[in-house]
Motif scaffolding. Sequence first.
Motif, PDB file in Angstrom:
ATOM      1  N   PRO A  66      26.484  10.787 -36.340  1.00 42.11           N
ATOM      2  CA  PRO A  66      27.904  10.904 -35.968  1.00 42.11           C
ATOM      3  C   PRO A  66      27.852  12.568 -35.325  1.00 42.11           C
ATOM      4  N   GLY A  67      28.579  12.651 -33.987  1.00 41.50           N
ATOM      5  CA  GLY A  67      28.192  13.595 -33.445  1.00 41.50           C
ATOM      6  C   GLY A  67      27.671  14.070 -31.685  1.00 41.50           C
ATOM      7  N   ASP A  68      26.521  13.327 -32.633  1.00 42.01           N
ATOM      8  CA  ASP A  68      25.335  13.619 -31.001  1.00 42.01           C
ATOM      9  C   ASP A  68      25.712  12.353 -30.141  1.00 42.01           C
ATOM     10  N   LEU A  69      25.298  13.311 -29.068  1.00 39.70           N
ATOM     11  CA  LEU A  69      25.270  11.848 -27.418  1.00 39.70           C
ATOM     12  C   LEU A  69      24.404  10.499 -28.106  1.00 39.70           C
ATOM     13  N   PRO A  70      24.692  10.008 -26.900  1.00 42.78           N
ATOM     14  CA  PRO A  70      24.104   8.905 -26.851  1.00 42.78           C
ATOM     15  C   PRO A  70      23.006   9.054 -26.339  1.00 42.78           C
ATOM     16  N   PRO A  71      21.633   8.440 -26.830  1.00 45.67           N
ATOM     17  CA  PRO A  71      20.611   8.123 -26.307  1.00 45.67           C
ATOM     18  C   PRO A  71      20.270   8.150 -24.780  1.00 45.67           C
ATOM     19  N   VAL A  72      19.420   8.532 -24.543  1.00 44.73           N
ATOM     20  CA  VAL A  72      19.091   8.492 -22.734  1.00 44.73           C
ATOM     21  C   VAL A  72      17.582   8.436 -22.108  1.00 44.73           C
ATOM     22  N   LEU A  73      18.305   7.553 -21.132  1.00 42.81           N
ATOM     23  CA  LEU A  73      16.442   6.873 -20.932  1.00 42.81           C
ATOM     24  C   LEU A  73      16.367   7.721 -19.286  1.00 42.81           C
ATOM     25  N   ASP A  74      15.099   8.117 -19.166  1.00 37.26           N
ATOM     26  CA  ASP A  74      14.842   8.831 -18.234  1.00 37.26           C
ATOM     27  C   ASP A  74      14.012   8.318 -17.680  1.00 37.26           C
ATOM     28  N   ILE A  75      14.411   7.801 -16.647  1.00 38.03           N
ATOM     29  CA  ILE A  75      13.613   7.296 -15.954  1.00 38.03           C
ATOM     30  C   ILE A  75      13.498   7.559 -13.990  1.00 38.03           C
ATOM     31  N   GLU A  76      12.867   8.297 -13.724  1.00 34.87           N
ATOM     32  CA  GLU A  76      11.582   8.779 -12.685  1.00 34.87           C
ATOM     33  C   GLU A  76      11.007   8.115 -11.897  1.00 34.87           C
ATOM     34  N   THR A  77       9.610   7.979 -12.660  1.00 37.92           N
ATOM     35  CA  THR A  77       8.341   7.078 -12.240  1.00 37.92           C
ATOM     36  C   THR A  77       8.705   5.828 -11.595  1.00 37.92           C
ATOM     37  N   ARG A  78       8.488   5.216 -10.043  1.00 36.33           N
ATOM     38  CA  ARG A  78       8.700   4.236  -9.481  1.00 36.33           C
ATOM     39  C   ARG A  78       7.417   3.344  -9.832  1.00 36.33           C
ATOM     40  N   TYR A  81      16.503  12.164 -25.374  1.00 38.02           N
ATOM     41  CA  TYR A  81      15.698  11.342 -24.500  1.00 38.02           C
ATOM     42  C   TYR A  81      15.019  10.861 -24.125  1.00 38.02           C
ATOM     43  N   HIS A  82      13.802   9.809 -23.575  1.00 33.38           N
ATOM     44  CA  HIS A  82      12.370   9.137 -23.766  1.00 33.38           C
ATOM     45  C   HIS A  82      13.001   8.776 -22.302  1.00 33.38           C
ATOM     46  N   PHE A  83      10.906   9.778 -21.630  1.00 35.18           N
ATOM     47  CA  PHE A  83      10.270  10.177 -20.207  1.00 35.18           C
ATOM     48  C   PHE A  83       9.944   8.270 -20.628  1.00 35.18           C
ATOM     49  N   TYR A  84      11.069   7.452 -19.516  1.00 34.10           N
ATOM     50  CA  TYR A  84      10.130   5.895 -19.363  1.00 34.10           C
ATOM     51  C   TYR A  84       8.494   6.200 -18.495  1.00 34.10           C
ATOM     52  N   ASN A  85       7.998   5.168 -18.723  1.00 34.45           N
ATOM     53  CA  ASN A  85       6.989   4.905 -17.885  1.00 34.45           C
ATOM     54  C   ASN A  85       6.005   3.562 -17.795  1.00 34.45           C
ATOM     55  N   PRO A  86       6.907   3.044 -16.673  1.00 29.55           N
ATOM     56  CA  PRO A  86       6.273   1.159 -16.270  1.00 29.55           C
ATOM     57  C   PRO A  86       5.422   1.265 -16.314  1.00 29.55           C
ATOM     58  N   LYS A  87       4.392   1.701 -16.690  1.00 27.81           N
ATOM     59  CA  LYS A  87       3.269   1.395 -17.131  1.00 27.81           C
ATOM     60  C   LYS A  87       2.973  -0.038 -18.331  1.00 27.81           C
ATOM     61  N   THR A  88       4.033   0.907 -19.457  1.00 23.45           N
ATOM     62  CA  THR A  88       4.210   0.768 -21.093  1.00 23.45           C
ATOM     63  C   THR A  88       5.056  -0.097 -20.997  1.00 23.45           C
ATOM     64  N   ASP A  89       4.510  -1.478 -22.602  1.00 27.67           N
ATOM     65  CA  ASP A  89       5.528  -2.028 -22.637  1.00 27.67           C
ATOM     66  C   ASP A  89       6.884  -1.585 -22.711  1.00 27.67           C
ATOM     67  N   ALA A  90       8.058  -2.195 -22.933  1.00 25.81           N
ATOM     68  CA  ALA A  90      10.020  -1.505 -22.755  1.00 25.81           C
ATOM     69  C   ALA A  90       9.405  -1.693 -23.990  1.00 25.81           C
ATOM     70  N   ALA A  91       9.455  -3.040 -24.905  1.00 23.05           N
ATOM     71  CA  ALA A  91       9.779  -2.975 -26.258  1.00 23.05           C
ATOM     72  C   ALA A  91       9.118  -1.820 -27.144  1.00 23.05           C
ATOM     73  N   ARG A  92       8.051  -1.646 -26.856  1.00 24.12           N
ATOM     74  CA  ARG A  92       6.980  -0.555 -27.871  1.00 24.12           C
ATOM     75  C   ARG A  92       7.636   0.165 -27.430  1.00 24.12           C
TER      76      ARG A  92
END
Length: 298
Positions: free
Chosen positions: A183-195, A159-170
């Motif tokens: 193959p066999g791994d779970l899909p990537p995860v977007l962790d969004i907690e910061t308002r 999973y990736h911990f998302y930072n709203p202050k950083t460019d999304a594409a970056r």
Amino acid sequence: MVKEPPIQVVNKTRKTVKQKRTKTVRSKSAASGNRKKKKDSEYSSIPLWLKYVILGVSAALFVIVFYYFFIRPYTYRWKPCYGVKAYGVCLPQGYSVHGFDVSHHQGKIDWEELHKTQQTPFPVRFVFMKASEGGDFSDTAFVRNFDMARQYGFIRGAYHFYNPKTDAARQADFFIRSVKLEPGDLPPVLDIETRSKDVPKLRRDLKIWLDKIEKHYHVKPILYTSYKFKNRYLNDSIFDSYPYWIAHYYVDSVEYKGQWKFWQHTDVGTLPGIDESVDLNVFNGNMEELLQLTIPKE
């Protein structure tokens, strides 16, 4: 007329000034004392029974506020377990596929010891690991944990911990460089907690990340957040289309009414091979359905 010596005149003047200052200070002290006496008099005029009522109400308000903010959110920890207790907590009823998630905060994991959980009455089958955060932070334990999870037979995810202050594409590009899914791994995860103060922009940016990740890995990413965050900021049909991993602690059942795939039900689990407390999860389905969610072979 006899003139007084200069020094006597000076001394007399100083004495007069000093007397005036003394009178002023005494006057102020007297006024202050009168106000205090008046205040004490007013307080003493309050009936004794009313004083006790005021003290009782103040104490009750303190207890209510303390309970609401410091006790109520954690009462589930001390509730009797009427289901099955394992891994230091009362496991949610009706779920057979268990998992956990970790980051560098859990320290070095003894994967051989942890592997023993797969032979228990409540086997731990899957694990999510923090891979990246923002546009340049890599979790120091990710590479080792990701390799060891595959070696010891766990279905793994990142999973990736998302930072709203950083460019999304970056942020998406950084995750892609950090994580090589197989193959066999779970899909990537977007962790969004910061308002974010700009909610419409937050939604647009999250969609940029999700679209770029889906295009690269050819699988729909998983969206992780709390049910309150989801309802407040991501209550949109666009985000409802993603597999949802819900965080909701110390409750017997999930309050979220929409569809979800994973439930992070506690942050105080204990697992062999991990010294620190760990988040525990359940999958909303059986083992076959979990395997169907993983990245397929090309």
